[in-house]
Write an enzyme that holds these catalytic residues in place. Structure first.
Site, PDB file in Angstrom:
ATOM      1  N   PRO A  81       0.818  -1.215   0.000  1.00  0.00           N
ATOM      2  CA  PRO A  81       0.000   0.000   0.000  1.00  0.00           C
ATOM      3  C   PRO A  81       0.849   1.261   0.000  1.00  0.00           C
ATOM      4  O   PRO A  81       1.726   1.419   0.840  1.00  0.00           O
ATOM      5  CB  PRO A  81      -0.770  -0.117   1.315  1.00  0.00           C
ATOM      6  CG  PRO A  81       0.128  -0.901   2.213  1.00  0.00           C
ATOM      7  CD  PRO A  81       0.899  -1.841   1.329  1.00  0.00           C
ATOM      8  N   ASP A 124      -2.150   2.784   2.631  1.00  0.00           N
ATOM      9  CA  ASP A 124      -1.529   2.912   3.935  1.00  0.00           C
ATOM     10  C   ASP A 124      -1.871   4.309   4.432  1.00  0.00           C
ATOM     11  O   ASP A 124      -1.550   5.294   3.765  1.00  0.00           O
ATOM     12  CB  ASP A 124      -0.008   2.759   3.759  1.00  0.00           C
ATOM     13  CG  ASP A 124       0.667   2.391   5.053  1.00  0.00           C
ATOM     14  OD1 ASP A 124      -0.023   2.243   6.074  1.00  0.00           O
ATOM     15  OD2 ASP A 124       1.904   2.256   5.035  1.00  0.00           O
ATOM     16  N   TRP A 154       4.211   0.487  10.028  1.00  0.00           N
ATOM     17  CA  TRP A 154       4.731  -0.657   9.269  1.00  0.00           C
ATOM     18  C   TRP A 154       4.085  -1.957   9.738  1.00  0.00           C
ATOM     19  O   TRP A 154       4.047  -2.944   9.011  1.00  0.00           O
ATOM     20  CB  TRP A 154       6.255  -0.765   9.408  1.00  0.00           C
ATOM     21  CG  TRP A 154       6.979   0.349   8.746  1.00  0.00           C
ATOM     22  CD1 TRP A 154       7.599   1.400   9.353  1.00  0.00           C
ATOM     23  CD2 TRP A 154       7.164   0.540   7.337  1.00  0.00           C
ATOM     24  NE1 TRP A 154       8.148   2.226   8.416  1.00  0.00           N
ATOM     25  CE2 TRP A 154       7.904   1.731   7.171  1.00  0.00           C
ATOM     26  CE3 TRP A 154       6.770  -0.177   6.212  1.00  0.00           C
ATOM     27  CZ2 TRP A 154       8.270   2.218   5.925  1.00  0.00           C
ATOM     28  CZ3 TRP A 154       7.129   0.313   4.963  1.00  0.00           C
ATOM     29  CH2 TRP A 154       7.871   1.497   4.826  1.00  0.00           C
ATOM     30  N   GLN A 192      12.419  -1.314   0.901  1.00  0.00           N
ATOM     31  CA  GLN A 192      11.435  -2.087   1.658  1.00  0.00           C
ATOM     32  C   GLN A 192      12.014  -3.368   2.254  1.00  0.00           C
ATOM     33  O   GLN A 192      11.312  -4.073   2.959  1.00  0.00           O
ATOM     34  CB  GLN A 192      10.228  -2.416   0.779  1.00  0.00           C
ATOM     35  CG  GLN A 192       9.520  -1.185   0.244  1.00  0.00           C
ATOM     36  CD  GLN A 192       8.965  -0.307   1.344  1.00  0.00           C
ATOM     37  OE1 GLN A 192       8.647  -0.776   2.417  1.00  0.00           O
ATOM     38  NE2 GLN A 192       8.886   0.988   1.095  1.00  0.00           N
ATOM     39  N   TRP A 251       8.517  -2.767   4.288  1.00  0.00           N
ATOM     40  CA  TRP A 251       7.361  -3.643   4.095  1.00  0.00           C
ATOM     41  C   TRP A 251       7.742  -5.112   3.933  1.00  0.00           C
ATOM     42  O   TRP A 251       7.093  -5.984   4.485  1.00  0.00           O
ATOM     43  CB  TRP A 251       6.572  -3.154   2.887  1.00  0.00           C
ATOM     44  CG  TRP A 251       5.233  -3.790   2.752  1.00  0.00           C
ATOM     45  CD1 TRP A 251       4.224  -3.790   3.678  1.00  0.00           C
ATOM     46  CD2 TRP A 251       4.748  -4.524   1.620  1.00  0.00           C
ATOM     47  NE1 TRP A 251       3.147  -4.480   3.175  1.00  0.00           N
ATOM     48  CE2 TRP A 251       3.429  -4.936   1.924  1.00  0.00           C
ATOM     49  CE3 TRP A 251       5.293  -4.858   0.380  1.00  0.00           C
ATOM     50  CZ2 TRP A 251       2.659  -5.665   1.026  1.00  0.00           C
ATOM     51  CZ3 TRP A 251       4.515  -5.579  -0.511  1.00  0.00           C
ATOM     52  CH2 TRP A 251       3.218  -5.984  -0.190  1.00  0.00           C
ATOM     53  N   LYS A 301      18.690  12.046  -5.718  1.00  0.00           N
ATOM     54  CA  LYS A 301      17.375  11.630  -5.266  1.00  0.00           C
ATOM     55  C   LYS A 301      16.357  12.704  -5.615  1.00  0.00           C
ATOM     56  O   LYS A 301      16.633  13.887  -5.500  1.00  0.00           O
ATOM     57  CB  LYS A 301      17.408  11.444  -3.743  1.00  0.00           C
ATOM     58  CG  LYS A 301      16.980  10.046  -3.318  1.00  0.00           C
ATOM     59  CD  LYS A 301      17.090   9.909  -1.821  1.00  0.00           C
ATOM     60  CE  LYS A 301      15.836   9.234  -1.286  1.00  0.00           C
ATOM     61  NZ  LYS A 301      15.917   8.860   0.100  1.00  0.00           N
ATOM     62  N   LYS A 357      10.900  17.013  -3.316  1.00  0.00           N
ATOM     63  CA  LYS A 357      10.174  18.260  -3.553  1.00  0.00           C
ATOM     64  C   LYS A 357      11.055  19.457  -3.208  1.00  0.00           C
ATOM     65  O   LYS A 357      10.980  20.488  -3.846  1.00  0.00           O
ATOM     66  CB  LYS A 357       8.894  18.284  -2.694  1.00  0.00           C
ATOM     67  CG  LYS A 357       7.699  17.712  -3.443  1.00  0.00           C
ATOM     68  CD  LYS A 357       6.474  17.698  -2.571  1.00  0.00           C
ATOM     69  CE  LYS A 357       6.219  16.288  -2.078  1.00  0.00           C
ATOM     70  NZ  LYS A 357       5.162  16.170  -1.100  1.00  0.00           N
TER      71      LYS A 357
END
Ligand code: ZN
Ligand code: ZN
Length: 1009
Positions: free
Chosen positions: A47, A86, A546, A583, A587, A620, A623
Site C-alpha cells: 500500500p 496505507d 509498518w 522495503q 514492508w 534523489k 520536492k
C-alpha cells in the site's frame, strides 16, 4: 476491412479511448472472472502511504506489479488483485501539524486529538483520488473500488488480533531500553526507520579530562592532578556521564605534562597529538578498572534525579551524596580505532552505555527531556541538546576540563521524516520479540525467490541475520492504537484481541456510535481489572504503521473475524510482491516478520525488488530540490505505454536508474513508433488488397516468411521463460529486438511483395505472415504495454472475427510452436543482416548512397560454416546492398582491401569491402533509381492511392534522357507509370524541379484515368 490506421497516432489519446472502453466494458473484472476455476495467482499490493502526491516511483512499482498478474491471467490463472492504502503514521501527522502551523505534541493535545485525527483522516482521503487517477492512467489493473484501507475499524481489529496472538505467545513486552528517539516528533523510531535516515553531518569532536578522585591508587603519582582523557562527539551527553570504560586487554599510557598527568590508550597518543606530554609509564587496561573519578556535573548541584541500576536491571531513585564519585569499568565495546581508548558512558543515552549501566550497576542521570531539551539547573538548561553543545564545551573549558575541541564530519542518524537529529534515549517502549523467531525468519527466507537474487542473502538476509526486537510502539496519535490496557491500581497489563472481546470485559464502558477504534475514543474505554477489580485504562501508545502494512495479508480480509478459510483457500501466501529496495527493511520485513510470528511461515514466494529512481544527474528526487517528475505529466505527453516500456526495459529492475524524460520520448520513437509503422503499413495494404485473415494461417512459403515464423516462435518461448522467471525486462528487450527485425528486415525485404507481387500465393503468404506476427505481438505485449496491444488486437482480430475474445486481455497467451523454429534460417538471416549493416557502413564511409548500384562486394567470413550460409543468402545481400556481384574470402583479406577502389569495414569476425569505382552504366542506373525515389515522393504529395497508375513527364538534358530511356521499364514498373513523356505540359497534377548529382530535372505527374 480493418479500421484505417493513422500513421501519426497520438498514443496518449489512443490510451484515453482504450481506458474508457475498458471501463465501459468492465474488461478488468471480466479478465479476472473469466479465469475463475483456474489455479490462483496471488498478488499482495504494497500500500502506498497517502501523505503526498503519487510520484514516479509509484508508477514504477505499479507497472511491474501489473505485468505479472496480466501474464498469469492470460495463462489461465485466476488472479484477483486488491489494491490497498496505507493511511496511518507520523508522515500523515506531520502534514497536519504543518497545516495547523504547530510543531509539538502539547499543541496537538491543546488542539484536540479528536479534531487532529479527523484532519489526518481527511488528508489521506484527499490524496487517494489522485493516486487512483495515476494508477488507473498507467494501466495498473487492481481493484480500487474495494481496496483495503488501514484506517478502517475492521483492519485495526485484525491488527489487534495479531498483537494479541503474539502477546499470548509471550512475544510482546515493555522494555526500558535505549531507543532512537526523535525529539521533535516525540517518539521512538524502529531500526528500519533509522536505516533510512543516516546523513553526513558536522559535529563537535572534543577531548575531555575526567579528574581522578583524591582517594586514589598507590601506583599512580599524586604530585599533580591526574586525568582520564575521553573523547566524544556529543558534548550534550556529558551531564549524563556516570562511568568511563576501558578495554581491559589493551595497553594504556600515563603521560606527564607541565601541570598534570593524563591517561589514555598507548596506540592513540599519536592521533590525539600530545606534544607537550611525555610518557611516564605503560599500564594495562585492567589496572585502571575500579579507579574513581569526579563527576563532570554532579546531579545534586543541578537538580536532576539520580537513579541507580538494580540487580534485576530496573532503576531506583538514589540519594545523592555530595562526595559522589564514578568508576572506571571495562567494556568489550571499547575499540582502539579512534578517540582515546577511554569511552565516556552515559547510560541514559546509547545502547552500549545502557547495557554497561545494567551490567555494572551504574548510576543513571537523565538530564534531557523527551523534546530533546536540557532539564535541571545547568547553565545551558532549556536548550535543545545540539544547541547546548557549545555551552557545555565552554563550561568545561572554563573549569580546565577541556583538552581540545574541534569539529568532525561523520554520519549520524536523523529522523527520516523531519530530519531532526535522533537521540539514543532510554525510555519505556513496547517491543515484539522478533529475535525469538530469528531462525524461522532466516529459514523462511530460504523459501522466497528474490529478483535480483543477491537481495536474498544480501540486504534482506543481512537484515534478518542482525535482527533485533521490533520497537513497535509510538507515542503518537494517528495510528492503530496499541490494544493494551493497564490497571491503575495493581499495574496489571492486559492485551485485547478484538472489539467483541473488549465489550465482554467486566465493567466495560466506552464505545460510542459511530464506532471509531482510533484515539481519543478508544482511550475512553475502561473495564475492571481481572486481578484486583481496579480500573483498566489503555496505555497511550499507537503502533508503528509498518505493522499495519505488514499485517495486510490477514487484515485486508478482516481475518479471522471474516474469511476464516483464508489460510487454506489459496489466498495465502502471495505468489508475488514487488516494491523498491528500501522495503527490505520496511514492508518486505514487516510482512515477513508478522507472518512468521503468527503462522511460522513466509507470506510471499516471489519478490521483484526495484532500484530507486533518481533524477538525470543521479540525485534523489525530492520536492525540496524541485527535481520531482510527476508521472501524470509524463503520461499525458508520451503515453503510459512509452513510460511503461522505458521502466521495464531501460535497465535491470534492481538497478537504480537516472530518470530522464527524454529517454521516454526516445523509447516511444524507437520501439512504439516502429511497431506502429509496421502495423499501419500492414493495415494500409491489407485494406487495398481486401485481405481477409483465414482462421488457420497456411504454412509459410517464402524463406523470409519461414524465417520470421521461426523468430516469432523463438520469441514466444523466450518471453514465456522470462516472464515465468519474473523478468519483464528481458521479455521486453527480446520483443524489442524482434520488432526491430520485423520492421528493418522482414517488412523492408517484403515491401514489394505487398504492393506489386504478381504471384498471388506469395502475396498471401506475406500477408498471412505479417498478420500472424502482429496478432501474436499484441498478445505478447499485452502484459507490458496493455494499450497498444489492445489497439492492435481489436483492430486486427476482433474486427475480422467476431467470435474472438473482445479484448487481448481476455485472450490466451501464445504458445510456441517449436517445430517452426529453424536455427539455420535464423543464423543465415542473422549473417545477412550483419553483412548488410557492414555494407551500408562501407558505403556511407565514402558517401555513396544505397541507390547507386555498385559493381561488386567482397565479404570476409570466419568459417566454412559461414561460407555455406553466405551462399544461401547471397542474392538477398546483393539486392539489399544494391551490388551486381558478390565474392567471398577470408575476413583478413577483405579487410585488407581498403584503399583506392574499395571501402572496407570490419566487425567481430566479418568484413565487407564494396567497390567504389562507378562505371557510366552504373551511374545511369543510379540516376534512374534517384528519379524513381523522387516520383514516389511526388505520388505521395499528390495524394494518389498506392494502386493508382500515372503518366510521368520530364524535362532534362541529354544524359538524363539517356539514363531514363535505358531504364524505362524499371522506372515504369516501380512507379506504376503507363508512359514516360518528354516535356511537362500544363495541367499536370504536380510538378517539381530537382537537382540530382549536379543535374537539373523537371518532373511532372498526372493520374491515369
Ligand atoms: Zn522526527
Ligand atoms: Zn489490578
Amino acid at each position: 476491412m480493418f479500421n484505417p490506421v493513422n500513421s501519426r497516432v497520438s498514443f496518449p489519446q489512443l490510451e484515453e479511448n482504450i481506458l474508457t472502453w475498458w471501463k465501459e466494458n468492465n474488461v478488468f473484472q471480466r479478465s479476472v472472472i473469466a479465469r475463475k476455476g483456474g489455479p490462483r495467482f496471488v498478488l499482495y499490493d504494497g500500500p502506498p502511504t497517502l501523505n503526498g502526491r503519487p510520484a514516479l516511483h509509484h508508477v514504477f512499482m505499479s507497472v511491474f506489479k501489473d505485468a505479472l498478474p496480466r501474464y498469469k491471467a492470460m495463462n489461465g490463472f485466476y488472479a484477483p488483485r486488491i489494491g490497498g492504502w496505507d493511511t496511518h503514521g507520523l508522515p500523515v501527522e506531520l502534514e497536519i501539524e504543518k497545516q495547523l502551523g504547530i510543531s509539538s505534541k502539547t499543541q496537538i493535545e491543546e488542539y484536540g486529538v479528536d479534531r487532529f485525527n479527523e484532519l489526518c483522516r481527511k488528508s489521506v482521503y484527499g490524496y487517494m483520488k489522485e493516486f487512483e487517477e495515476v494508477l488507473e492512467r498507467c494501466g495498473y489493473w487492481v481493484d480500487l473500488d474495494n481496496p483495503y484501507i488501514t484506517l478502517k475499524n475492521e483492519y485495526i481489529e485484525t491488527c489487534w488480533w495479531a498483537i494479541k496472538k503474539m502477546w499470548d505467545k509471550g512475544l510482546v513486552y515493555q522494555g526500558y531500553r535505549v531507543t532512537p528517539h526523535c525529539p521533535r516528533c516525540g517518539t521512538s523510531l524502529s531500526s528500519h526507520e533509522i536505516a533510512q535516515g543516516y546523513k553526513d553531518t558536522e559535529d563537535p569532536s572534543v577531548y575531555i579530562k575526567f579528574k581522578l578522585s583524591d582517594k586514589t591508587a598507590a601506583n599512580l603519582p599524586a604530585d599533580k592532578p591526574l586525568y582520564f582523557l575521553a573523547w566524544t562527539t556529543t558534548p550534550w551527553t556529558l551531564p549524563g556521564n556516570t562511568a568511563l570504560a576501558v578495554s581491559p586487554e589493551d595497553e594504556y599510557v600515563l603521560l606527564q605534562g607541565e601541570n598534570d598527568y593524563l591517561i589514555m590508550a598507548a596506540n592513540l597518543t599519536g592521533a590525539v597529538g600530545l606534544d607537550d606530554y611525555k610518557e611516564e609509564k605503560k599500564l594495562e587496561g585492567k589496572e585502571l578498572v575500579g579507579l574513581e573519578y569526579q563527576p563532570l556535573f554532579n546531579p545534586h548541584e543541578f537538580d536532576v534525579e539520580l537513579l541507580k541500576f538494580q540487580e534485576d536491571g530496573s532503576l531506583l531513585a538514589q540519594e545523592i551524596d555530595n562526595n559522589l564519585t564514578y568508576r572506571v569499568i571495562s567494556g568489550d565495546f571499547v575499540t582502539m580505532d579512534d578517540g582515546t581508548g577511554i569511552v565516556h558512558i552515559a547510560p541514559a543515552f546509547g545502547e552500549d552505555d545502557y547495557e554497561a549501566g545494567k551490567e555494572w550497576g551504574l548510576d543513571f542521570v537523565q538530564p534531557v527531556d523527551l523534546q530533546g531539551n536540557i532539564t535541571g539547573t545547568y547553565p545551558f538548561a532549556g536548550k535543545f541538546v545540539k544547541d547546548a553543545d557549545a555551552d557545555v564545551i565552554a563550561d568545561l573549558k572554563s573549569r580546565g576540563l577541556l583538552l581540545r575541541s574541534e569539529t568532525i564530519k561523520h554520519t549520524y542518524p536523523f529522523c527520516w521524516r523531519c530530519e531532526t537529529p535522533l537521540l539514543y534515549y532510554s525510555k519505556a517502549t513496547w517491543y515484539i520479540r522478533t529475535t525469538a523467531l530469528k531462525d524461522r525468519l532466516l529459514s523462511g527466507n530460504e523459501e522466497v525467490n528474490w529478483y535480483p537474487e543477491h537481495i536474498k542473502y544480501g540486504r534482506f538476509g543481512d537484515w534478518l541475520q542482525n535482527n533485533i526486537d521490533w520497537a513497535f510502539s509510538r507515542e503518537r496519535y494517528w495510528g492503530t492504537p496499541l490494544p493494551v490496557w493497564h490497571c491503575e491500581s495493581c499495574g496489571e497489563f492486559e492485551c485485547v484481541g478484538g472489539r467483541g472481546e473488549l465489550e465482554k470485559k467486566e465493567g466495560f464502558s466506552g464505545f460510542k456510535e459511530p464506532l471509531d477504534l482510533h484515539r481519543p475514543y478508544v482511550d475512553e474505554v475502561t473495564f475492571k481489572c481481572s486481578k484486583c477489580g481496579g480500573q483498566m485504562r489503555r496505555v497511550s501508545e499507537v503502533i508503528d504503521c509498518w505493522f499495519d502494512s505488514g499485517a495486510m495479508p490477514v487484515a485486508q480480509e478482516h481475518y479471522p473475524f471474516e474469511n476464516e478459510t483464508l489460510l487454506e483457500d489459496g489466498r495465502f501466501p502471495a505468489d508475488f510482491i514487488c516494491e523498491a529496495v528500501d522495503q527490505t527493511r520496511g514492508w518486505f520485513y514487516s510482512l515477513h516478520a508478522i507472518s512468521t510470528l503468527l503462522f511460522s511461515r513466509p507470506c510471499f514466494k516471489n519478490v521483484i525488488c526495484l532500484g530507486h529512481i533518481l533524477d538525470p544527474k543521479g540525485e534523489k528526487m525530492s520536492k525540496r530540490k524541485g527535481n520531482v517528475v510527476w508521472p501524470m505529466e509524463v503520461m499525458k505527453k508520451y503515453g503510459a505505454d512509452a513510460l511503461r516500456w522505458y521502466l521495464y526495459t531501460a535497465s535491470a529492475p534492481g538497478n537504480p536508474r537516472q530518470f530522464d524524460e527524454k529517454q521516454v520520448n526516445e523509447v516511444s520513437r524507437r520501439f512504439l513508433s516502429t511497431l506502429w509503422n509496421v502495423y499501419s503499413f500492414f493495415v494500409m495494404y491489407a485494406n487495398i488488397d481486401d485481405y481477409k485473415p483465414s482462421g488457420n494461417s497456411p504454412a509459410p512459403e517464402a524463406d523470409l516468411d519461414k524465417w520470421v515464423h521461426s523468430e516469432l516462435n523463438q520469441l514466444i518461448s523466450d518471453v514465456r521463460s522470462s516472464m515465468d522467471n519474473y523478468n519483464p525486462t528481458e521479455a521486453g528487450r527480446k520483443i524489442e529486438m524482434f520488432v526491430d527485425g520485423l520492421s528493418n528486415w522482414y517488412v523492408r525485404r517484403s515491401r514489394r511483395r505487398f504492393w506489386k507481387s504478381e504471384n498471388d500465393d506469395d502475396k498471401l503468404s506475406a500477408y498471412n505472415t505479417l498478420y500472424h506476427c502482429l496478432v501474436t505481438l499484441s498478445k505478447l505485449l499485452a502484459p507490458l504495454t496493455p494499450f497498444v496491444a489492445e489497439e492492435l488486437y481489436r483492430n486486427l482480430v476482433v474486427s475480422a472475427s467476431p467470435d474472438a475474445p473482445e479484448s487481448v486481455h481476455l485472450a490466451d497467451f501464445p504458445q510456441s510452436d517449436e517445430s517452426a523454429i529453424d536455427r539455420q534460417l535464423s543464423e543465415d538471416n542473422r549473417l545477412a543482416m550483419k553483412i548488410c549493416s557492414l555494407g551500408r557502413a562501407a558505403r556511407s564511409r565514402v558517401g555513396i548512397k544505397i541507390r547507386q548500384p555498385l559493381a561488386e562486394i567482397h565479404v570476409g567470413i570466419a568459417s566454412e560454416h559461414e561460407k555455406l550460409a553466405l551462399d544461401r543468402v547471397a542474392p538477398l545481400v546483393m539486392e539489399e546492398l544494391n551490388v551486381k556481384e558478390l565474392m567471398c574470402d577470408s575476413a583478413e583479406k577483405v579487410a585488407g582491401m581498403e584503399g583506392k577502389e574499395y571501402s572496407a569495414v570490419s566487425e567481430t569476425g566479418n568484413s565487407v569491402a564494396v567497390s567504389t569505382y562507378i562505371t557510366a552504366e552504373l551511374e545511369a542506373e543510379g540516376m534512374a533509381r534517384e528519379i524513381v525515389h523522387r516520383v514516389q515522393n511526388m505520388r505521395r504529395s499528390a495524394g494518389y492511392d498506392i494502386a493508382d497508375h500515372i503518366y510521368l513527364y520530364y524535362e532534362a538534358d541529354a544524359w538524363i534522357m539517356q539514363s531514363l530511356s535505358s531504364f524505362a521499364d524499371y522506372v515504369m514498373q516501380e512507379t506504376l507509370t503507363r508512359e514516360i513523356i518528354e516535356e511537362v505540359p500544363d495541367g499536370v497534377d504536380l510538378q517539381e524541379t530537382y537537382k540530382i548529382s549536379g543535374y537539373t530535372i523537371l518532373l511532372g505527374v498526372k493520374k491515369a484515368k
